[in-house]
Design a protein around this motif. Structure first.
Motif, PDB file in Angstrom:
ATOM      1  N   PRO A  52      -8.885   9.597   1.745  1.00  0.00           N
ATOM      2  CA  PRO A  52      -8.462  10.219   3.001  1.00  0.00           C
ATOM      3  C   PRO A  52      -8.582   9.224   4.152  1.00  0.00           C
ATOM      4  N   VAL A  53      -7.592   9.227   5.024  1.00  0.00           N
ATOM      5  CA  VAL A  53      -7.571   8.309   6.171  1.00  0.00           C
ATOM      6  C   VAL A  53      -7.893   9.124   7.421  1.00  0.00           C
ATOM      7  N   PRO A  54      -9.012   8.840   8.117  1.00  0.00           N
ATOM      8  CA  PRO A  54      -9.366   9.626   9.305  1.00  0.00           C
ATOM      9  C   PRO A  54      -8.298   9.482  10.394  1.00  0.00           C
ATOM     10  N   ILE A  55      -7.791  10.622  10.876  1.00  0.00           N
ATOM     11  CA  ILE A  55      -6.737  10.615  11.907  1.00  0.00           C
ATOM     12  C   ILE A  55      -7.341  10.808  13.290  1.00  0.00           C
ATOM     13  N   GLY A  56      -8.326  11.706  13.399  1.00  0.00           N
ATOM     14  CA  GLY A  56      -9.049  11.873  14.661  1.00  0.00           C
ATOM     15  C   GLY A  56      -8.231  12.487  15.783  1.00  0.00           C
ATOM     16  N   TYR A  57      -7.328  13.414  15.447  1.00  0.00           N
ATOM     17  CA  TYR A  57      -6.564  14.092  16.505  1.00  0.00           C
ATOM     18  C   TYR A  57      -7.507  15.029  17.264  1.00  0.00           C
ATOM     19  N   PRO A  58      -7.406  15.063  18.611  1.00  0.00           N
ATOM     20  CA  PRO A  58      -8.334  15.894  19.393  1.00  0.00           C
ATOM     21  C   PRO A  58      -8.330  17.355  18.941  1.00  0.00           C
ATOM     22  N   ASN A  59      -9.515  17.870  18.660  1.00  0.00           N
ATOM     23  CA  ASN A  59      -9.719  19.288  18.322  1.00  0.00           C
ATOM     24  C   ASN A  59      -8.948  19.747  17.082  1.00  0.00           C
ATOM     25  N   LYS A  60      -8.637  18.822  16.188  1.00  0.00           N
ATOM     26  CA  LYS A  60      -7.884  19.201  14.980  1.00  0.00           C
ATOM     27  C   LYS A  60      -8.508  18.489  13.785  1.00  0.00           C
ATOM     28  N   ASP A 115      -9.075  16.764  10.297  1.00  0.00           N
ATOM     29  CA  ASP A 115      -8.100  16.026   9.475  1.00  0.00           C
ATOM     30  C   ASP A 115      -7.522  16.896   8.363  1.00  0.00           C
ATOM     31  N   GLN A 116      -8.353  17.762   7.769  1.00  0.00           N
ATOM     32  CA  GLN A 116      -7.873  18.543   6.628  1.00  0.00           C
ATOM     33  C   GLN A 116      -6.906  19.658   7.041  1.00  0.00           C
ATOM     34  N   LEU A 117      -6.750  19.874   8.353  1.00  0.00           N
ATOM     35  CA  LEU A 117      -5.756  20.840   8.841  1.00  0.00           C
ATOM     36  C   LEU A 117      -4.555  20.136   9.481  1.00  0.00           C
ATOM     37  N   PHE A 118      -4.536  18.811   9.398  1.00  0.00           N
ATOM     38  CA  PHE A 118      -3.479  18.038  10.059  1.00  0.00           C
ATOM     39  C   PHE A 118      -2.320  17.829   9.076  1.00  0.00           C
ATOM     40  N   GLU A 119      -1.175  18.423   9.383  1.00  0.00           N
ATOM     41  CA  GLU A 119      -0.020  18.376   8.482  1.00  0.00           C
ATOM     42  C   GLU A 119       0.859  17.168   8.808  1.00  0.00           C
ATOM     43  N   VAL A 120       0.912  16.210   7.895  1.00  0.00           N
ATOM     44  CA  VAL A 120       1.726  15.000   8.085  1.00  0.00           C
ATOM     45  C   VAL A 120       3.054  15.199   7.368  1.00  0.00           C
ATOM     46  N   ARG A 164       0.848  -1.194   0.000  1.00  0.00           N
ATOM     47  CA  ARG A 164       0.000   0.000   0.000  1.00  0.00           C
ATOM     48  C   ARG A 164       0.886   1.247   0.000  1.00  0.00           C
ATOM     49  N   ILE A 165       0.424   2.293  -0.700  1.00  0.00           N
ATOM     50  CA  ILE A 165       1.199   3.539  -0.760  1.00  0.00           C
ATOM     51  C   ILE A 165       0.446   4.606   0.009  1.00  0.00           C
ATOM     52  N   TRP A 166       1.165   5.250   0.943  1.00  0.00           N
ATOM     53  CA  TRP A 166       0.603   6.271   1.820  1.00  0.00           C
ATOM     54  C   TRP A 166       1.227   7.617   1.478  1.00  0.00           C
ATOM     55  N   PHE A 167       0.413   8.665   1.598  1.00  0.00           N
ATOM     56  CA  PHE A 167       0.882  10.019   1.292  1.00  0.00           C
ATOM     57  C   PHE A 167       0.576  10.921   2.484  1.00  0.00           C
ATOM     58  N   GLY A 168       1.623  11.485   3.056  1.00  0.00           N
ATOM     59  CA  GLY A 168       1.446  12.485   4.104  1.00  0.00           C
ATOM     60  C   GLY A 168       1.409  13.855   3.456  1.00  0.00           C
ATOM     61  N   THR A 169       0.332  14.597   3.684  1.00  0.00           N
ATOM     62  CA  THR A 169       0.171  15.902   3.043  1.00  0.00           C
ATOM     63  C   THR A 169      -0.020  16.983   4.110  1.00  0.00           C
ATOM     64  N   GLN A 170      -0.018  18.230   3.655  1.00  0.00           N
ATOM     65  CA  GLN A 170      -0.296  19.333   4.569  1.00  0.00           C
ATOM     66  C   GLN A 170      -1.789  19.423   4.890  1.00  0.00           C
ATOM     67  N   GLY A 171      -2.562  18.517   4.320  1.00  0.00           N
ATOM     68  CA  GLY A 171      -4.002  18.459   4.602  1.00  0.00           C
ATOM     69  C   GLY A 171      -4.436  17.044   4.917  1.00  0.00           C
ATOM     70  N   GLY A 172      -3.638  16.318   5.709  1.00  0.00           N
ATOM     71  CA  GLY A 172      -4.046  14.999   6.169  1.00  0.00           C
ATOM     72  C   GLY A 172      -3.289  13.844   5.530  1.00  0.00           C
ATOM     73  N   LEU A 173      -3.732  12.623   5.852  1.00  0.00           N
ATOM     74  CA  LEU A 173      -3.123  11.373   5.395  1.00  0.00           C
ATOM     75  C   LEU A 173      -4.027  10.736   4.343  1.00  0.00           C
ATOM     76  N   TYR A 174      -3.403  10.237   3.263  1.00  0.00           N
ATOM     77  CA  TYR A 174      -4.142   9.579   2.183  1.00  0.00           C
ATOM     78  C   TYR A 174      -3.501   8.235   1.858  1.00  0.00           C
ATOM     79  N   MET A 175      -4.342   7.314   1.369  1.00  0.00           N
ATOM     80  CA  MET A 175      -3.849   6.012   0.929  1.00  0.00           C
ATOM     81  C   MET A 175      -4.319   5.781  -0.510  1.00  0.00           C
ATOM     82  N   LEU A 176      -3.430   5.223  -1.329  1.00  0.00           N
ATOM     83  CA  LEU A 176      -3.779   4.922  -2.713  1.00  0.00           C
ATOM     84  C   LEU A 176      -4.659   3.685  -2.768  1.00  0.00           C
ATOM     85  N   ASN A 177      -5.797   3.814  -3.454  1.00  0.00           N
ATOM     86  CA  ASN A 177      -6.686   2.678  -3.683  1.00  0.00           C
ATOM     87  C   ASN A 177      -6.783   2.455  -5.188  1.00  0.00           C
TER      88      ASN A 177
END
Length: 360
Positions: A61-69, A71-76, A38-51
């Protein structure tokens, strides 16, 4: 030394992909192929996986679920797969761990003024994580995925700071133990941004402006301009002959072997002297990626049967090529972006505006 060969066009025509709808999701900071392919991409707007099964929406998009943040603002910024298949994310909010069953655990490391920035992640042969942080080096022995309890762990509250005992630096040994290392523990520069373990078990650390540090099991040793190593280290890798390669921001790539140090610059075939990453391709050849979209391949393949320090007639130069990218992208500068070759031979290149895939 004489100039290395330059390739005009390297790779066949590309496919250009947009990952998400907004700009931040198309700023890719990290690309990882895991053991399952599987190929994963860390972006400035969250985590993605190639399907690959969904050609209309290949990037999930892979739900990260960081408290009070959101996913689309989560910089990986960093990605690592550990020995048991957990995926570790380094971000400006500390560490996050995606367990094999898809659940997430979040770890603060050393938060200050709302930022908890991870610069490097490495798993050593004992299952410890070495984490380069803006304020120091954290070494942590995570609990096995099957035994994880809490969904949020404050590592800064667990980390011990008195690490020297009887002249020897202690490493975490118990599960859940964390230790914090700074200049007080002998690091010249505690801002670690590249980490590599050599086959003798030593851990090498590339720092922001203090050169190279080696942990030999007892203490940190340092290598810098006096040994021909740049102070500004950006990348570390070990090749299949056991040589350590050190990439720098301004001084090219240096190979450390049994025979000593050899530095490669533009006169040795590198496209530029600003190194972004170093890795081996699927054929075992050493690849150096640098600014300006250059992919540099060491001319000859090294193997265990040759002297690890010897230069063969065709193996002591880099061959520098640039991907056949759109002209507006190449003329726009930059190029210090992640790129990988997958096990099936594809190349994935992050552009700052989505992705380019070159077929095998």
């Amino acid at each position: 030394s004489s100039s290395g060969q330059r390739g005009r066009v390297v790779l066949p025509l590309f496919t250009n992909y947009k990952i998400g709808e907004d700009k931040s999701s198309n700023l890719v900071s990290a690309i990882l192929e895991d053991r399952a392919g599987r190929i994963w991409f860390g972006t400035q707007g969250g985590l993605y996986m190639l399907n690959r099964q969904d050609p209309k929406h290949p990037f999930q998009p892979v739900p990260i679920g960081y408290p009070n943040k959101p996913d689309q603002l989560f910089e990986v910024d960093k990605l690592l797969e550990d020995d048991e298949g957990s995926l570790w994310l380094g971000s400006i909010y500390g560490l996050s761990r995606r367990l094999p069953d898809g659940r997430f655990i979040h770890y603060s490391v050393f938060p200050g003024e709302g930022i908890d920035s991870i610069r490097a992640i490495h798993e050593d042969s004992e299952g410890r994580l070495w984490i380069g942080h803006q304020f120091g080096l954290l070494i942590f022995k995570p609990e096995p995925a099957a035994k994880v309890g809490s969904s949020f762990v404050a590592l800064e509250k667990l980390a011990r700071q008195q690490n020297l005992q009887a002249g020897r630096l202690q490493l975490p040994s118990a599960v859940g133990e964390a230790r914090w290392y700074t200049t007080a523990d002998g690091l010249i520069d505690q801002r670690v941004r590249a980490i590599c373990e050599s086959d003798d078990g030593h851990i090498w650390l590339g720092t922001l402006s203090g050169g190279l540090a080696e942990f030999d099991g007892r203490q940190f040793r340092h290598y810098t301009t006096a040994q021909g190593i740049s102070r500004l280290i950006t990348a570390l890798a070990e090749d299949n002959a056991g040589n350590l390669w050190v990439g720098s921001q301004i001084a090219g790539a240096t190979r450390i072997s049994r025979r000593g140090f050899s530095t490669y610059r533009q006169s040795d075939g590198l496209g530029q002297s600003d190194i972004f990453s170093i890795f081996e391709d699927r054929e075992g050849a050493l690849v150096v990626v640098n600014n300006g979209w250059f992919i540099n391949r060491l001319g000859g393949r090294s193997d265990k049967s040759s002297d690890a320090g010897a230069d063969s007639a065709n193996g002591n130069k880099f061959v520098s090529v640039t991907p056949n990218l759109p002209q507006k992208l190449k003329s726009g500068g930059g190029g210090n972006r992640p790129m990988i070759q997958t096990r099936n031979g594809e190349w994935w290149i992050a552009s700052g505006d989505g992705l380019f895939r070159f077929p095998a």
